[in-house]
Design an enzyme around this catalytic site. Sequence first.
Site, PDB file in Angstrom:
ATOM      1  N   LEU A  28       0.836  -1.215   0.000  1.00  0.00           N
ATOM      2  CA  LEU A  28       0.000   0.000   0.000  1.00  0.00           C
ATOM      3  C   LEU A  28       0.867   1.260   0.000  1.00  0.00           C
ATOM      4  O   LEU A  28       0.340   2.366  -0.018  1.00  0.00           O
ATOM      5  CB  LEU A  28      -0.910   0.007   1.234  1.00  0.00           C
ATOM      6  N   SER A  29       2.180   1.074   0.023  1.00  0.00           N
ATOM      7  CA  SER A  29       3.066   2.248   0.060  1.00  0.00           C
ATOM      8  C   SER A  29       2.850   3.169  -1.148  1.00  0.00           C
ATOM      9  O   SER A  29       2.853   4.399  -0.981  1.00  0.00           O
ATOM     10  CB  SER A  29       4.523   1.813   0.137  1.00  0.00           C
ATOM     11  N   LYS A  77      15.913  -6.291   2.638  1.00  0.00           N
ATOM     12  CA  LYS A  77      16.353  -5.259   3.581  1.00  0.00           C
ATOM     13  C   LYS A  77      17.802  -5.436   4.050  1.00  0.00           C
ATOM     14  O   LYS A  77      18.469  -4.460   4.359  1.00  0.00           O
ATOM     15  CB  LYS A  77      15.429  -5.236   4.796  1.00  0.00           C
ATOM     16  N   ASP A 114      11.592   1.372  10.303  1.00  0.00           N
ATOM     17  CA  ASP A 114      10.641   0.379  10.828  1.00  0.00           C
ATOM     18  C   ASP A 114      10.456   0.477  12.351  1.00  0.00           C
ATOM     19  O   ASP A 114       9.342   0.343  12.858  1.00  0.00           O
ATOM     20  CB  ASP A 114      11.106  -1.040  10.481  1.00  0.00           C
ATOM     21  N   GLY A 139       9.975 -14.199  14.987  1.00  0.00           N
ATOM     22  CA  GLY A 139      10.720 -13.850  13.777  1.00  0.00           C
ATOM     23  C   GLY A 139      12.036 -13.180  14.114  1.00  0.00           C
ATOM     24  O   GLY A 139      12.195 -12.610  15.206  1.00  0.00           O
ATOM     25  N   ALA A 143      12.723  -6.860   9.846  1.00  0.00           N
ATOM     26  CA  ALA A 143      11.748  -6.093  10.633  1.00  0.00           C
ATOM     27  C   ALA A 143      11.882  -6.425  12.112  1.00  0.00           C
ATOM     28  O   ALA A 143      11.766  -5.540  12.973  1.00  0.00           O
ATOM     29  CB  ALA A 143      10.338  -6.385  10.135  1.00  0.00           C
ATOM     30  N   ARG A 164      12.453 -19.792  13.776  1.00  0.00           N
ATOM     31  CA  ARG A 164      12.792 -21.088  13.163  1.00  0.00           C
ATOM     32  C   ARG A 164      14.311 -21.307  13.158  1.00  0.00           C
ATOM     33  O   ARG A 164      14.802 -22.376  13.418  1.00  0.00           O
ATOM     34  CB  ARG A 164      12.227 -21.053  11.738  1.00  0.00           C
ATOM     35  N   THR A 165      15.054 -20.247  12.820  1.00  0.00           N
ATOM     36  CA  THR A 165      16.525 -20.356  12.747  1.00  0.00           C
ATOM     37  C   THR A 165      17.118 -19.671  13.975  1.00  0.00           C
ATOM     38  O   THR A 165      17.190 -18.434  14.037  1.00  0.00           O
ATOM     39  CB  THR A 165      17.030 -19.652  11.461  1.00  0.00           C
ATOM     40  N   PRO A 166      17.521 -20.444  14.999  1.00  0.00           N
ATOM     41  CA  PRO A 166      17.953 -19.807  16.258  1.00  0.00           C
ATOM     42  C   PRO A 166      19.200 -18.943  16.089  1.00  0.00           C
ATOM     43  O   PRO A 166      19.374 -17.965  16.826  1.00  0.00           O
ATOM     44  CB  PRO A 166      18.213 -20.996  17.197  1.00  0.00           C
TER      45      PRO A 166
HETATM   46  P1  NDP Z   1      12.502 -11.128   6.359  1.00  0.00           P
HETATM   47  O1  NDP Z   1      12.422 -11.870   5.087  1.00  0.00           O
HETATM   48  O2  NDP Z   1      13.740 -10.379   6.688  1.00  0.00           O
HETATM   49  O3  NDP Z   1      12.279 -12.177   7.593  1.00  0.00           O
HETATM   50  C1  NDP Z   1      11.274 -13.142   7.528  1.00  0.00           C
HETATM   51  C2  NDP Z   1      11.085 -13.832   8.893  1.00  0.00           C
HETATM   52  O4  NDP Z   1      10.022 -14.777   8.735  1.00  0.00           O
HETATM   53  C3  NDP Z   1      12.290 -14.614   9.392  1.00  0.00           C
HETATM   54  O5  NDP Z   1      12.303 -14.607  10.799  1.00  0.00           O
HETATM   55  C4  NDP Z   1      11.991 -16.033   8.890  1.00  0.00           C
HETATM   56  O6  NDP Z   1      12.562 -17.061   9.687  1.00  0.00           O
HETATM   57  C5  NDP Z   1      10.497 -16.083   9.076  1.00  0.00           C
HETATM   58  N1  NDP Z   1       9.915 -17.070   8.171  1.00  0.00           N
HETATM   59  C6  NDP Z   1       9.743 -16.959   6.839  1.00  0.00           C
HETATM   60  N2  NDP Z   1       9.181 -18.074   6.330  1.00  0.00           N
HETATM   61  C7  NDP Z   1       9.023 -18.913   7.398  1.00  0.00           C
HETATM   62  C8  NDP Z   1       8.499 -20.229   7.533  1.00  0.00           C
HETATM   63  N3  NDP Z   1       8.027 -20.912   6.482  1.00  0.00           N
HETATM   64  N4  NDP Z   1       8.449 -20.783   8.771  1.00  0.00           N
HETATM   65  C9  NDP Z   1       8.910 -20.099   9.844  1.00  0.00           C
HETATM   66  N5  NDP Z   1       9.430 -18.851   9.787  1.00  0.00           N
HETATM   67  C10 NDP Z   1       9.488 -18.268   8.569  1.00  0.00           C
HETATM   68  O7  NDP Z   1      11.220 -10.208   6.415  1.00  0.00           O
HETATM   69  P2  NDP Z   1      11.016  -8.834   7.214  1.00  0.00           P
HETATM   70  O8  NDP Z   1      11.586  -9.008   8.561  1.00  0.00           O
HETATM   71  O9  NDP Z   1      11.456  -7.691   6.420  1.00  0.00           O
HETATM   72  O10 NDP Z   1       9.412  -8.749   7.286  1.00  0.00           O
HETATM   73  C11 NDP Z   1       8.678  -9.613   8.133  1.00  0.00           C
HETATM   74  C12 NDP Z   1       7.196  -9.264   8.052  1.00  0.00           C
HETATM   75  O11 NDP Z   1       6.938  -7.985   8.598  1.00  0.00           O
HETATM   76  C13 NDP Z   1       6.656  -9.245   6.630  1.00  0.00           C
HETATM   77  O12 NDP Z   1       5.399  -9.859   6.632  1.00  0.00           O
HETATM   78  C14 NDP Z   1       6.516  -7.776   6.315  1.00  0.00           C
HETATM   79  O13 NDP Z   1       5.487  -7.537   5.392  1.00  0.00           O
HETATM   80  C15 NDP Z   1       6.173  -7.219   7.688  1.00  0.00           C
HETATM   81  N6  NDP Z   1       6.552  -5.816   7.823  1.00  0.00           N
HETATM   82  C16 NDP Z   1       5.586  -4.883   8.026  1.00  0.00           C
HETATM   83  C17 NDP Z   1       5.919  -3.564   8.196  1.00  0.00           C
HETATM   84  C18 NDP Z   1       4.844  -2.564   8.423  1.00  0.00           C
HETATM   85  O14 NDP Z   1       5.124  -1.390   8.245  1.00  0.00           O
HETATM   86  N7  NDP Z   1       3.659  -2.944   8.833  1.00  0.00           N
HETATM   87  C19 NDP Z   1       7.311  -3.098   8.109  1.00  0.00           C
HETATM   88  C20 NDP Z   1       8.242  -4.161   7.917  1.00  0.00           C
HETATM   89  C21 NDP Z   1       7.863  -5.463   7.753  1.00  0.00           C
HETATM   90  P3  NDP Z   1      14.080 -17.567   9.440  1.00  0.00           P
HETATM   91  O15 NDP Z   1      14.958 -16.570  10.139  1.00  0.00           O
HETATM   92  O16 NDP Z   1      14.101 -18.902  10.081  1.00  0.00           O
HETATM   93  O17 NDP Z   1      14.300 -17.604   7.954  1.00  0.00           O
END
Ligand code: NDP
Length: 289
Positions: A28-29, A77, A114, A139, A143, A164-166
């Site tokens: 929506l940005s 990011k 963020d 997570g 973010a 998931r990934t400690p």
């Molecule tokens: P990243 O891709 O950097 O991180 C994703 C996270 O989700 C990681 O912790 C990852 O775990 C986990 N993950 C992804 N797939 C799976 C899975 N199948 N099972 C378990 N864990 C999973 O994303 P961001 O941190 O940038 O964004 C995260 C969320 O926050 C997004 O949905 C984004 O849209 C939202 N967001 C919203 C904002 C807002 O303004 N409202 C601003 C920023 C983000 P692992 O480390 O194990 O890979």
Amino acid sequence: MVVWFLNFWPNMKKLRLGIIGDPIIHSLSPIMHEAALHALGIEGSYTPLQVSSNQLSSVISQRRENWDGWNVTVPHKGNIIPLLDTIETQARKINSVNTVVRLKDHRLWGTSTDGYGLIKALECNLNFIPNGTHVVLLGAGGAARAAAAALALADISKLTIINRTPEKAMEIVNFVKTLSSCQTEIMTPSQIIAPLSSGDLVIQATSLGLKEIDPLPFSPQFLPEKCCVFDMIYSSTPFLQQSQRLGFKTSDGLEMLLYQGVKSFEYWTNQEAPVEIMRQTLYHAKGRK
Ligand code: NDP
């Protein structure tokens, strides 16, 4: 951060902004920033660009001269950092950039808004002030790192990260320890087989919930008693709906989107963002009052 010296604008040229990510269709940005540009009478555009990980480097080279500033979203990011010229200290520490500004000398400067967006959203939607609280973060991506830093600086007393990934959670904990003396704890989702014994706020910061087929990031049955639940995704995810049904006070990430965007907009334009217009645009798009 002194914004004026970073900024290239105003020189009355058309301001070319955008956002890169994958997926990007849900963002929506664009409507929020175009409404803000229009409200302030700034001639410009804000374009969404679907960019896969293997396209990132070539896209940044192209956009270097074509865009004046842009947002960065999932999953770029962290990976964008080596492609930029200068990174704001905090963003470098959290290894996450969501806002890029092209400086007067054409160097690309990256920062993250963020954390600012999150703290404002918690206050506006949940009346939640982090000071002295125990926060559970689901997570450990970009973010989550930004959230952890902002919460540590807002004096939380304890941070639990469930990921998931400690190893990624451990990186955040190590970083948080450089900012705050709060207690820290790491868990994986599979270790949680009963409700958490404590936690004032649970923040859902995984990308699970963006797609309909996604599993739940965490079973709401295991939320700590009487906690608030904040999902960074800006729609009503199954996790949020189920938490609500169980009686928890909840908020999605729309207000966070608003405030991270407000801060980005101010970096790009060096003007106060029209917050209410940006909010109304988002609410209208989501069919909310
Ligand atoms: P990243 O891709 O950097 O991180 C994703 C996270 O989700 C990681 O912790 C990852 O775990 C986990 N993950 C992804 N797939 C799976 C899975 N199948 N099972 C378990 N864990 C999973 O994303 P961001 O941190 O940038 O964004 C995260 C969320 O926050 C997004 O949905 C984004 O849209 C939202 N967001 C919203 C904002 C807002 O303004 N409202 C601003 C920023 C983000 P692992 O480390 O194990 O890979």
